[in-house]
Write a protein that holds these residues in place. Structure first.
Motif, PDB file in Angstrom:
ATOM      1  N   TYR A   1      85.286 -54.325 -30.701  1.00 15.34           N
ATOM      2  CA  TYR A   1      84.126 -54.280 -29.822  1.00 15.34           C
ATOM      3  C   TYR A   1      83.896 -52.856 -29.328  1.00 15.34           C
ATOM      4  N   PRO A   2      82.668 -52.519 -29.005  1.00 12.49           N
ATOM      5  CA  PRO A   2      82.431 -51.252 -28.314  1.00 12.49           C
ATOM      6  C   PRO A   2      82.825 -51.381 -26.842  1.00 12.49           C
ATOM      7  N   ASP A   3      82.973 -50.248 -26.198  1.00 13.70           N
ATOM      8  CA  ASP A   3      83.383 -50.261 -24.787  1.00 13.70           C
ATOM      9  C   ASP A   3      82.397 -51.027 -23.911  1.00 13.70           C
ATOM     10  N   SER A   4      81.129 -51.021 -24.300  1.00 11.28           N
ATOM     11  CA  SER A   4      80.092 -51.617 -23.458  1.00 11.28           C
ATOM     12  C   SER A   4      80.260 -53.119 -23.269  1.00 11.28           C
ATOM     13  N   VAL A   5      80.954 -53.794 -24.195  1.00 13.30           N
ATOM     14  CA  VAL A   5      81.092 -55.251 -24.091  1.00 13.30           C
ATOM     15  C   VAL A   5      82.547 -55.717 -24.096  1.00 13.30           C
ATOM     16  N   ARG A   6      83.463 -54.815 -24.382  1.00 14.59           N
ATOM     17  CA  ARG A   6      84.880 -55.212 -24.468  1.00 14.59           C
ATOM     18  C   ARG A   6      85.337 -55.826 -23.150  1.00 14.59           C
ATOM     19  N   GLY A   7      86.016 -56.963 -23.262  1.00 12.41           N
ATOM     20  CA  GLY A   7      86.484 -57.670 -22.075  1.00 12.41           C
ATOM     21  C   GLY A   7      85.492 -58.691 -21.547  1.00 12.41           C
ATOM     22  N   ARG A   8      84.246 -58.606 -22.003  1.00  9.44           N
ATOM     23  CA  ARG A   8      83.221 -59.567 -21.567  1.00  9.44           C
ATOM     24  C   ARG A   8      82.766 -60.467 -22.711  1.00  9.44           C
ATOM     25  N   PHE A   9      82.717 -59.926 -23.924  1.00  9.63           N
ATOM     26  CA  PHE A   9      82.250 -60.666 -25.097  1.00  9.63           C
ATOM     27  C   PHE A   9      83.437 -60.999 -25.989  1.00  9.63           C
ATOM     28  N   THR A  10      83.354 -62.159 -26.633  1.00  8.62           N
ATOM     29  CA  THR A  10      84.382 -62.574 -27.583  1.00  8.62           C
ATOM     30  C   THR A  10      83.727 -63.142 -28.830  1.00  8.62           C
ATOM     31  N   ILE A  11      84.062 -62.557 -29.976  1.00  9.92           N
ATOM     32  CA  ILE A  11      83.569 -63.063 -31.253  1.00  9.92           C
ATOM     33  C   ILE A  11      84.631 -63.980 -31.857  1.00  9.92           C
ATOM     34  N   SER A  12      84.181 -65.051 -32.492  1.00 12.93           N
ATOM     35  CA  SER A  12      85.104 -65.972 -33.158  1.00 12.93           C
ATOM     36  C   SER A  12      84.403 -66.554 -34.388  1.00 12.93           C
ATOM     37  N   ARG A  13      85.176 -67.209 -35.228  1.00 10.21           N
ATOM     38  CA  ARG A  13      84.597 -67.796 -36.431  1.00 10.21           C
ATOM     39  C   ARG A  13      85.278 -69.109 -36.755  1.00 10.21           C
ATOM     40  N   ASP A  14      84.550 -69.966 -37.449  1.00 13.68           N
ATOM     41  CA  ASP A  14      85.080 -71.231 -37.942  1.00 13.68           C
ATOM     42  C   ASP A  14      84.758 -71.281 -39.430  1.00 13.68           C
ATOM     43  N   ASN A  15      85.732 -70.967 -40.248  1.00 12.25           N
ATOM     44  CA  ASN A  15      85.492 -70.895 -41.692  1.00 12.25           C
ATOM     45  C   ASN A  15      85.187 -72.266 -42.298  1.00 12.25           C
ATOM     46  N   ALA A  16      85.671 -73.325 -41.674  1.00 12.70           N
ATOM     47  CA  ALA A  16      85.398 -74.673 -42.184  1.00 12.70           C
ATOM     48  C   ALA A  16      83.924 -75.043 -42.015  1.00 12.70           C
ATOM     49  N   LYS A  17      83.296 -74.462 -41.001  1.00 11.88           N
ATOM     50  CA  LYS A  17      81.890 -74.771 -40.713  1.00 11.88           C
ATOM     51  C   LYS A  17      80.938 -73.646 -41.096  1.00 11.88           C
ATOM     52  N   ASN A  18      81.478 -72.547 -41.615  1.00  8.83           N
ATOM     53  CA  ASN A  18      80.655 -71.374 -41.935  1.00  8.83           C
ATOM     54  C   ASN A  18      79.869 -70.894 -40.717  1.00  8.83           C
TER      55      ASN A  18
END
Length: 115
Positions: free
Chosen positions: A61-78
């Motif tokens: 993440y960039p500093d502007s969002v680190r600690g506030r935003f979280t990216i995740s993925r579910d490969n079973a659901k694409n």
């Protein structure tokens, strides 16, 4: 063909939360890193988050969002997600899903942070 469809945007008050979703199709989702970008009016498109396709899904993440935003993925659901907490007015933008290092983009979803 590659398709990326974002959803989950909306109007939220400062300090609130939103969860964006991106449905991917037309390619082998699990072997690609995925990213989120955003573009505010009159500004260039800005990197927001990335998740890799290996190593348990390494994120950055960039500093502007680190600690506030979280990216995740579910490969079973694409699916790839962006959980956004402690939102600020400066987070207002159209948010786009991207297959990392490619020109494949979704149509975007508007996020507006305002009281």
């Amino acid at each position: 063909q590659v398709q990326l469809v974002e959803s989950g945007g909306g109007l939220v008050q400062p300090g609130g939360s939103l969860r964006l979703s991106c449905a991917a199709s037309g390619f082998t989702f699990s072997i690609y890193s995925m990213s989120w970008y955003r573009q505010a009016p009159g500004k260039e498109r800005e990197f927001v988050a990335r998740i890799s396709n290996f190593g348990g899904g390494k994120t950055n993440y960039p500093d502007s969002v680190r600690g506030r935003f979280t990216i995740s993925r579910d490969n079973a659901k694409n699916m790839v997600y962006l959980q956004m907490n402690s939102l600020k007015p400066e987070d207002t933008a159209v948010y786009y899903c991207n297959r990392a290092n490619s020109d494949y983009w979704g149509q975007g979803t508007q996020v507006t942070v305002s009281s």
